[in-house]
Design a protein around this motif. Structure first.
Motif, short mmCIF file in Angstrom:
data_model
loop_
_atom_site.label_atom_id
_atom_site.label_comp_id
_atom_site.label_asym_id
_atom_site.label_seq_id
_atom_site.Cartn_x
_atom_site.Cartn_y
_atom_site.Cartn_z
N LEU A 295 -18.26 15.82 -46.85
CA LEU A 295 -17.77 16.86 -45.96
C LEU A 295 -18.19 16.58 -44.53
N GLY A 296 -19.43 16.13 -44.37
CA GLY A 296 -19.92 15.81 -43.04
C GLY A 296 -19.10 14.72 -42.38
N GLY A 297 -18.77 13.66 -43.12
CA GLY A 297 -17.94 12.60 -42.56
C GLY A 297 -16.58 13.10 -42.15
N PHE A 298 -15.99 13.99 -42.97
CA PHE A 298 -14.67 14.56 -42.65
C PHE A 298 -14.74 15.39 -41.37
N LEU A 299 -15.76 16.24 -41.25
CA LEU A 299 -15.88 17.09 -40.08
C LEU A 299 -16.20 16.30 -38.81
#
Length: 424
Positions: A295-299
């Motif tokens: 999720l962090g990479g996506f955000l």
């Protein structure tokens, strides 16, 4: 995230000697980057570094799931037993700041192997501890290993693969953290209930031994790089935005580790669940934390600053909700999993921030991040223990939530993702 890691790798890449048993040497006259394909990727060595991280973080997180039986066996309160976490973090903080200078003339392979040996010794000492001082001594050894290995890990991995493969190699390294989060809490609580908490630390010593063997057989010689100075850390800290960012990091991780260190007492005394349900809840937290990394990479591809602020905001609200719900097992399970999901993005976001903020001093920036995180763990465990002994686990969760919301205000007020380049 990929751009940030590639930026860091451009500054840290080197041209190695050919052959897996030759030393990696620095040539001051060499270009800053190496051509793609000019260096063989040493994936076995990268995996060995991941195993080291997995073993260290597992050992660091184990008290969160074993605090109650450890305290009962040693004849102290959970708040006092939680100071074992404080001891580890305090020593790791000091080690992270001093390790580069203290070992500047030593082969990095030897230094990393020494830290893995300390990991094994720490777990064996904790497993055999008959008193709180013996337990603290074992956790001090872990702090030395944790602070030293973590500080060197990213820079080491960057030297093991060609520049184009650095993002993939770092993702493998950080997967050790996610795997430890999934493994440590639920397995620790479950095995601890069956075989005792000492058996869990013996298992952790076995993980350290596995990491040591793989590192010994795969890591090449890694000659020290540059001229590490304590002054450089101060110079980086004094750059625009960096000091403020470090305060924000401290608040975010303090809030999280006050929550995480006392999650088992909360589930026992407030939620009121048994060991099997507790293990399932902690497993859900770990899986959600693992997914939070992605999720962090996506955000981050959309907004670094939004990610830095949104995750502690979610965690702060969740902490206050958990404290206010009382005994609500189903709701607590969901809220704790959501906390794990949000926190999974936090280390990724702050790593991206520091590599963008100080691209010319990534090793010093990384050392500062490691140091302030360890300071935050110490503050969270120590402060949480004091609050726990006064107002119980719910009081700890309220305090954690408020600290996280304060961090959000600080991030929105002043933390930026622009570069903090050195001034003349």
């Amino acid at each position: 995230m990929s751009e940030a890691l590639q930026s860091a790798s451009t500054l840290d890449a080197i041209e190695p000697d050919r052959g897996p048993n030759r030393a990696f040497r620095d040539d001051p006259a060499a270009p800053a980057t190496s051509a793609p394909g000019s260096q063989n990727a040493l994936w076995g060595a990268v995996v060995s570094m991941m195993l080291g991280v997995f073993g260290l973080v597992t050992a660091e997180f184990l008290p969160a799931s074993l605090l109650t039986p450890m305290a009962r066996d040693l004849g102290v309160t959970e708040g006092v037993a939680g100071q074992a976490v404080t001891a580890t973090a305090t020593v790791a903080l000091i080690t992270s700041l001093l390790v580069a200078t203290a070992t500047r003339r030593l082969d990095r392979r030897i230094v990393l192997l020494a830290f893995s040996i300390l990991l094994i010794a720490s777990n064996l000492l904790v497993a055999s501890a008959s008193s709180l001082p013996a337990l603290i001594a074992g956790r001090v050894l872990l702090g030395i290993a944790l602070g030293g290995f973590w500080t060197m890990s990213a820079a080491t991995v960057m030297r093991l693969v060609p520049e184009a493969l650095v993002p993939r190699a770092l993702s493998i390294l950080f997967s050790g953290v996610s795997a430890a989060t999934v493994f440590a809490a639920p397995v620790g609580s479950y095995v601890g209930d069956i075989a005792g908490w000492r058996a869990v630390f013996l298992m952790a010593a076995g993980l350290g031994a596995l990491a040591l063997v793989v590192q010994f057989t795969t890591l090449p010689r890694l000659e020290p790089r540059g001229h590490a100075r304590l002054r450089t850390l101060w110079e980086v800290l004094m750059r625009p935005q960096i000091g403020l960012g470090m305060i924000a990091v401290t608040l975010v991780f303090t809030g999280h580790f006050a929550f995480f260190t006392y999650i088992r007492p909360f589930l026992e005394t407030v939620t009121g669940v048994g060991i099997s349900t507790m293990s399932a809840i902690l497993l859900g937290f770990g899986i959600a934390n693992f997914l939070g990394t992605f999720l962090g990479g996506f955000l981050l591809e959309r907004s670094l600053r939004l990610t830095l602020a949104a995750m502690p905001l979610a965690m702060g609200v969740l902490g206050l909700m958990l404290a206010g719900l009382g005994s609500a097992p189903a709701a607590d399970t969901v809220l704790i999993a959501l906390w794990g999901l949000a926190f999974g993005a936090v280390p990724v976001a702050w790593t991206a921030w520091i590599t963008r903020a100080v691209p010319d001093e990534t090793e010093s920036g990384t050392a500062l991040i490691v140091a302030v995180i360890q300071l935050a763990i110490a503050l969270g465990a120590a402060g949480g223990g004091t609050i726990f002994d006064v107002s119980g686990a719910s009081g700890v969760f309220v305090a954690a939530g408020l600290v996280l919301l304060l961090a959000v205000l600080l991030i929105l007020a002043g933390v930026r993702s622009r570069l903090a380049t050195a001034t003349a």
